[in-house]
Design an enzyme around this catalytic site. Structure first.
Site, short mmCIF file in Angstrom:
data_model
loop_
_atom_site.label_atom_id
_atom_site.label_comp_id
_atom_site.label_asym_id
_atom_site.label_seq_id
_atom_site.Cartn_x
_atom_site.Cartn_y
_atom_site.Cartn_z
N GLU A 89 51.97 -21.97 -36.08
CA GLU A 89 51.01 -21.50 -37.08
C GLU A 89 51.50 -21.90 -38.46
O GLU A 89 52.66 -21.66 -38.79
CB GLU A 89 50.84 -19.98 -37.01
CG GLU A 89 49.71 -19.49 -37.90
CD GLU A 89 49.47 -17.98 -37.81
OE1 GLU A 89 48.64 -17.49 -38.58
OE2 GLU A 89 50.12 -17.32 -36.99
N GLY A 146 58.31 -13.90 -40.88
CA GLY A 146 58.95 -12.72 -40.31
C GLY A 146 58.93 -12.78 -38.79
O GLY A 146 59.93 -12.50 -38.14
N ALA A 147 57.78 -13.16 -38.24
CA ALA A 147 57.64 -13.24 -36.79
C ALA A 147 56.32 -13.94 -36.49
O ALA A 147 55.50 -14.17 -37.37
CB ALA A 147 57.66 -11.84 -36.17
N MET A 148 56.12 -14.27 -35.20
CA MET A 148 54.93 -15.00 -34.78
C MET A 148 54.44 -14.46 -33.45
O MET A 148 55.22 -14.28 -32.52
CB MET A 148 55.26 -16.50 -34.68
CG MET A 148 54.09 -17.35 -34.23
SD MET A 148 52.70 -17.21 -35.38
CE MET A 148 51.34 -17.51 -34.27
N GLU A 149 53.12 -14.23 -33.38
CA GLU A 149 52.53 -13.51 -32.24
C GLU A 149 52.15 -14.41 -31.07
O GLU A 149 51.24 -14.07 -30.30
CB GLU A 149 51.27 -12.77 -32.72
CG GLU A 149 50.07 -13.66 -33.09
CD GLU A 149 50.00 -14.06 -34.54
OE1 GLU A 149 48.91 -14.47 -34.99
OE2 GLU A 149 51.04 -13.98 -35.23
N ASN A 150 52.81 -15.53 -30.86
CA ASN A 150 52.48 -16.43 -29.75
C ASN A 150 52.23 -15.63 -28.46
O ASN A 150 52.99 -14.74 -28.12
CB ASN A 150 53.63 -17.40 -29.49
CG ASN A 150 54.25 -17.91 -30.76
OD1 ASN A 150 53.65 -18.66 -31.49
ND2 ASN A 150 55.47 -17.47 -31.03
N GLU A 188 53.20 -7.69 -34.48
CA GLU A 188 53.03 -8.84 -33.58
C GLU A 188 52.44 -8.43 -32.24
O GLU A 188 51.65 -9.16 -31.65
CB GLU A 188 54.36 -9.57 -33.39
CG GLU A 188 55.03 -10.01 -34.68
CD GLU A 188 54.14 -10.80 -35.61
OE1 GLU A 188 53.22 -11.50 -35.13
OE2 GLU A 188 54.34 -10.73 -36.84
N HIS A 229 48.70 -7.95 -32.52
CA HIS A 229 48.00 -9.23 -32.58
C HIS A 229 47.49 -9.67 -31.21
O HIS A 229 46.59 -10.52 -31.14
CB HIS A 229 48.92 -10.33 -33.12
CG HIS A 229 48.77 -10.59 -34.59
ND1 HIS A 229 47.55 -10.73 -35.21
CD2 HIS A 229 49.70 -10.77 -35.57
CE1 HIS A 229 47.73 -10.99 -36.49
NE2 HIS A 229 49.03 -11.01 -36.74
N GLU A 268 44.94 -11.11 -39.85
CA GLU A 268 46.11 -10.57 -40.54
C GLU A 268 45.81 -9.27 -41.29
O GLU A 268 46.58 -8.32 -41.23
CB GLU A 268 46.70 -11.62 -41.49
CG GLU A 268 47.26 -12.84 -40.77
CD GLU A 268 48.37 -12.51 -39.79
OE1 GLU A 268 48.89 -11.38 -39.78
OE2 GLU A 268 48.72 -13.41 -38.99
#
Length: 881
Positions: free
Chosen positions: A129, A269-273, A306, A309, A328
């Protein structure tokens, strides 16, 4: 090299994709310097596309193309065109399903921008992303192309024993030459920005969660071996979030496995894959001796964010990047609710609004102002902003206020029901709220397209004879880039009334039953509301709970603010009264400094604080916020021309004067709550630490032998990071004789803990004490500083430029030149992080002429730098526009 005329992307130009990709079969032969990717894409011409174009253009960057096949036949060079950013297939099939096979290679180790597939320490991981997938293989890299992914990872068993991707593990096996492979399959269609891959030498911490329907989910957190003992809080936070989402939103997790990986080099910070969240280590790793209470709270909030999400972002995603706030803003609101329910609602709301007003309001008031749904961008990474996230969350919160909790939940249920598995828009979200509640929210939609922070002017007229109070509200939104003469917004203004004895006065409005508080729906440029049945003129508690992201303009005396601080039943407004009271006192002192007058502390604030200190408080965290002075960035936002030196001097004078007059109170409170505890993460312990450390910071301004020994004893005896950092901060920001020795001792103690050393850098970079700039320059050469690590850059360069106004804005411009040097150097490694550093210069118009000229000059220098990235160019050029 940057394009001399970078392309601007416009929302108005959106059109559906010309092709769809139904299935994606990826094969990775992994290596740190040479990874081969084979992608088999099952495509079809989009029946909704009206484009006459018969070519298929895929996005791709920094890829070495090895071969292309269409339906099993290799294409020769005349059948396609490859550029630096795309691969175009001539005469692509217009009917039926076809398969395109693309083989390319990439170099993860050389990828210092951390987009696509890159190396972090000894592991390989991805960040896709917003547009990182095009750095892995050629693809229709846009969020409205949703595909089912199957991924096979092949790698050396010793180097990469753990091989992870999205979804469920379906197959695995051994190969010759000490190699192995694992296949993963995600049953849910998703955009490519949610793709993830991790390979490395990792340890796994595992737990279980049973959903509300009785399904058992395997929960796994992967970290490097030395961090295994710092995952318990993250795991418990995940389980808390899963249960909360079921209870509050009725959302159940959909896969059999949920994985988190902690990565040391990460831009965000982080990623919601989907099913495989990749996190910055900062938001996973915690142990009482290495993480503060604030770290613990942020970890729980980001873990929740996350996870949430999975529905508000993954199952229902955004159609295009202009709709970023769809996922978001909504998810930030959800994580704020979650954190408030887990701890103190009052404290959480205050912390969120404090950050919003100090930073997002500044963004709204500057050259980078944009709506939560922007109309145009050059580089999408620059729109991961406070406006899209935090203001976007406030817009969702206003819907919750207008519709009520039950109505909002009905709207969410309809939204998820209608759009599960789809890529949709902000309008689709609002439409679900409308249809579920029978409300017309046409005017409310303006919040999505209108930039800037609205101002409310408030007038009150009380008629003693009729017992009626007339409230008149006028709304106005200042001009922002590209937007003038803005129409009125739909603004919910929550109010309460207090009588002269500080008791709640019932509100009688429009013949409705009396209530303790109500929401005034402001929809006109000017609107009046009549409250009846009042025996005396009440004090109005305006904008309770900060019910809308607006600035209220009204005159209140110090005595009226002190009254609200003592009696307001709304916890947010009681804190707001403390901020306004202290803010007005400091503003008067700023004027005295500017006029060369002697400084004296207004006794009203001493009396107000004395009353607070003499009361008994159950929520000590909230109490500590009532005692905290407004920070310098908030005070700056209240000035037409920011005087950083006068702000700092006046605030420090108030802080020290209060410490002198209330020393006995602060010392008593400190001693009552000081315990050498190991760091229990519960409300009582957190509250004790917060209030005693607030007192410690007041007392440290006295710089007496007693206060210095107090902070030193706490530093040396601290059994948790919260107390150790608080005492070290008090030492560093005072004339303490043991300052350098304590800094050296702290470094020796924690030099093997990267996240703790980040705190060490940030504390020194943000110190207001003389000599800080020289220290920052020195730290830039420290062996522990690494320009390639975003966390380390943020802890030194970011902390100095964004959290140290008195030194960054030094009159000689040294801070500005320093930042420009770092931005230009960093841009060659990581344009995304470099661009975010530039934002410290965007408010140049708010300062005096001398500083304006210095900031403009360094912005121009950045723009004129050869081969500057589009990320940095867009931020800097818009700042000067």
């Amino acid at each position: 090299m940057r394009d001399a005329n970078p392309q601007t992307i416009y929302l108005k130009d959106y059109s559906v994709p010309e092709y769809l990709i139904h299935e994606v079969d990826l094969n990775f032969d992994l290596g740190e310097e040479h990874t081969v990717v084979v992608a088999r894409l099952t495509l079809q011409r989009n029946p909704q596309s009206q484009s006459p174009n018969q070519e298929l253009t895929l996005m791709g960057e920094d890829l070495n193309l090895l071969g292309v096949e269409l339906d099993g036949t290799a294409l020769h060079a005349q059948q396609y065109v490859q550029t630096d950013t795309s691969l175009t297939i001539h005469q692509a099939p217009q009917d039926g399903i076809f398969v395109l096979k693309i083989e390319n290679s990439i170099n993860p180790k050389a990828n210092t921008a951390f987009e696509g597939l890159y190396q972090s320490s000894t592991m390989l991981c991805t960040q896709c992303e917003a547009e990182g997938f095009r750095k892995i293989t050629y693809f229709l890299d846009r969020p409205d192309v949703m595909s089912r992914f199957k991924t096979t990872l092949v790698a050396d068993k010793d180097k990469y024993p753990v091989l992870l991707s999205n979804g469920n593990k379906v197959e695995q096996g051994e190969l010759a030459g000490n190699r192995h492979w694992v296949s993963w399959e995600d049953p849910f269609a998703k955009p490519c920005y949610l793709f993830a891959l991790v390979a490395g030498q990792l340890e796994c911490i595992e737990d279980r969660f049973v959903t509300m329907s009785g399904r058992e989910i395997s929960l796994q957190i992967y970290v490097e071996a030395h961090d295994v003992d710092k995952c318990d809080h993250a795991m418990q936070s995940l389980k808390n979030a899963m249960r909360w989402d079921e209870e509050v939103y009725g959302r159940e997790y959909d896969l059999d496995l949920y994985m988190i990986v902690a990565v040391g080099h990460f831009n965000m910070g982080a990623m919601e894959n989907k099913g495989l969240n990749i996190f910055n280590t900062k938001f996973v790793l915690a142990r009482p001796d290495t993480a503060t209470d604030s770290d613990y709270e942020h970890i729980e909030g980001v873990i929740g964010h996350e996870y949430f999400h999975n529905w508000s972002g993954n199952r229902v995603t955004c159609r295009d990047w202009f709709q970023l706030s769809l996922k978001e803003g909504f998810t930030v609101f959800r994580d704020q609710q979650f954190s408030g329910d887990r701890a103190s609602k009052a404290v959480k709301r205050i912390e969120d609004v404090n950050m919003l007003r100090a930073r997002q309001f500044a963004e709204d008031a500057g050259p980078l102002a944009h709506p939560i749904r922007p109309e145009a961008y050059i580089e999408i990474n620059n729109f991961y902003t406070l406006t899209v996230y935090e203001k976007g969350a406030e817009v969702v919160r206003m819907l919750h206020t207008l519709l009520g909790g039950e109505g909002f939940r009905k709207g969410c249920d309809l939204y998820f029901q209608r759009h599960d598995g789809q890529a949709v828009t902000c309008d689709d979200f609002v439409s679900a709220m409308e249809d579920a509640n029978g409300r017309d929210l046409t005017q409310f939609r303006r919040w999505y397209s209108q930039a800037g922070t609205p101002q409310l002017n408030v007038e009150q007229h009380y008629d003693a004879e009729s017992g009626q109070l007339e409230l008149t509200l006028r709304q106005h939104c200042p001009d922002t880039p590209g937007q003038t003469d803005k129409p009125p917004l739909h603004i919910p203004v929550k109010i309460g009334l207090l009588n002269s004895r500080g008791q709640v006065e019932l509100i009688k409005l429009d013949g409705r039953p009396p209530v303790e508080e109500t929401v005034l729906e402001l929809t006109e440029a000017e609107q009046s509301f009549a409250l009846s049945g009042l025996a005396e003129q009440p004090t109005v508690s305006w904008l309770r709970g900060f019910s809308a992201p607006v600035i209220v303009k009204m005159q209140r005396s110090l005595e009226e603010l002190a009254f609200l601080l003592s009696y307001d039943s709304d916890t947010f407004n009681r804190w707001e009264a403390s901020q306004q009271l202290a803010g007005q006192v400091i503003a008067d002192l700023i004027a005295d400094i500017q006029q060369g007058r002697e400084l004296t502390l207004n006794p009203v604030i001493v009396e107000a604080y004395t009353k607070l200190l003499e009361q008994q408080w159950d929520d000590l965290s909230y109490f500590s916020l009532l005692l905290a002075l407004p920070d310098e960035s908030y005070l700056a936002s209240q000035m037409d021309v920011i005087d950083v030196d006068a702000i700092h001097q006046a605030r420090e004078f108030v802080k020290k004067s209060l410490a002198e007059r209330l020393q006995a109170h602060f010392l008593r409170l400190y001693r009552e709550n000081h315990r050498e505890e190991s760091g229990q993460f519960d409300a009582g312990a957190i509250g004790r630490r917060r209030i005693k450390n607030t007192c410690l910071h007041y007392l440290s301004t006295l710089e007496t032998g007693d206060s210095q020994s107090l902070s030193l004893r706490q530093f040396e005896g601290a059994a948790n990071m919260t107390d150790q950092m608080a005492s070290l901060s008090a030492i560093v920001n005072s004339r303490h004789p043991a300052k350098q020795a304590c800094l050296e001792q702290f470094y020796r103690q924690w030099q093997d803990e990267d996240l703790v050393i980040d705190k060490w850098f940030a504390l020194q970079a943000s110190s207001h004490w003389p000599g800080t700039f020289a220290k920052v320059q020195q730290l830039l050469q420290h062996s522990a500083f690494d320009m390639k690590n975003p966390n380390r850059v943020r802890s030194l360069v970011g902390a100095f430029s964004q959290a140290n106004p008195v030194h960054f804005h030094a009159r000689d411009g040294s801070g500005y030149h320093f930042l420009a040097d770092q931005v230009i150097a960093l841009d060659k490694l990581n344009p995304q992080v470099a661009s975010r550093m530039v934002t410290a210069l965007t408010q140049w118009r708010r300062y005096d002429d001398e500083r304006q000229q210095l900031m403009k000059a360094v912005l121009q220098r950045i723009i004129d730098t050869e081969a500057i990235s589009t990320d940095v160019f867009e931020t800097a050029s818009k700042s000067l526009a």
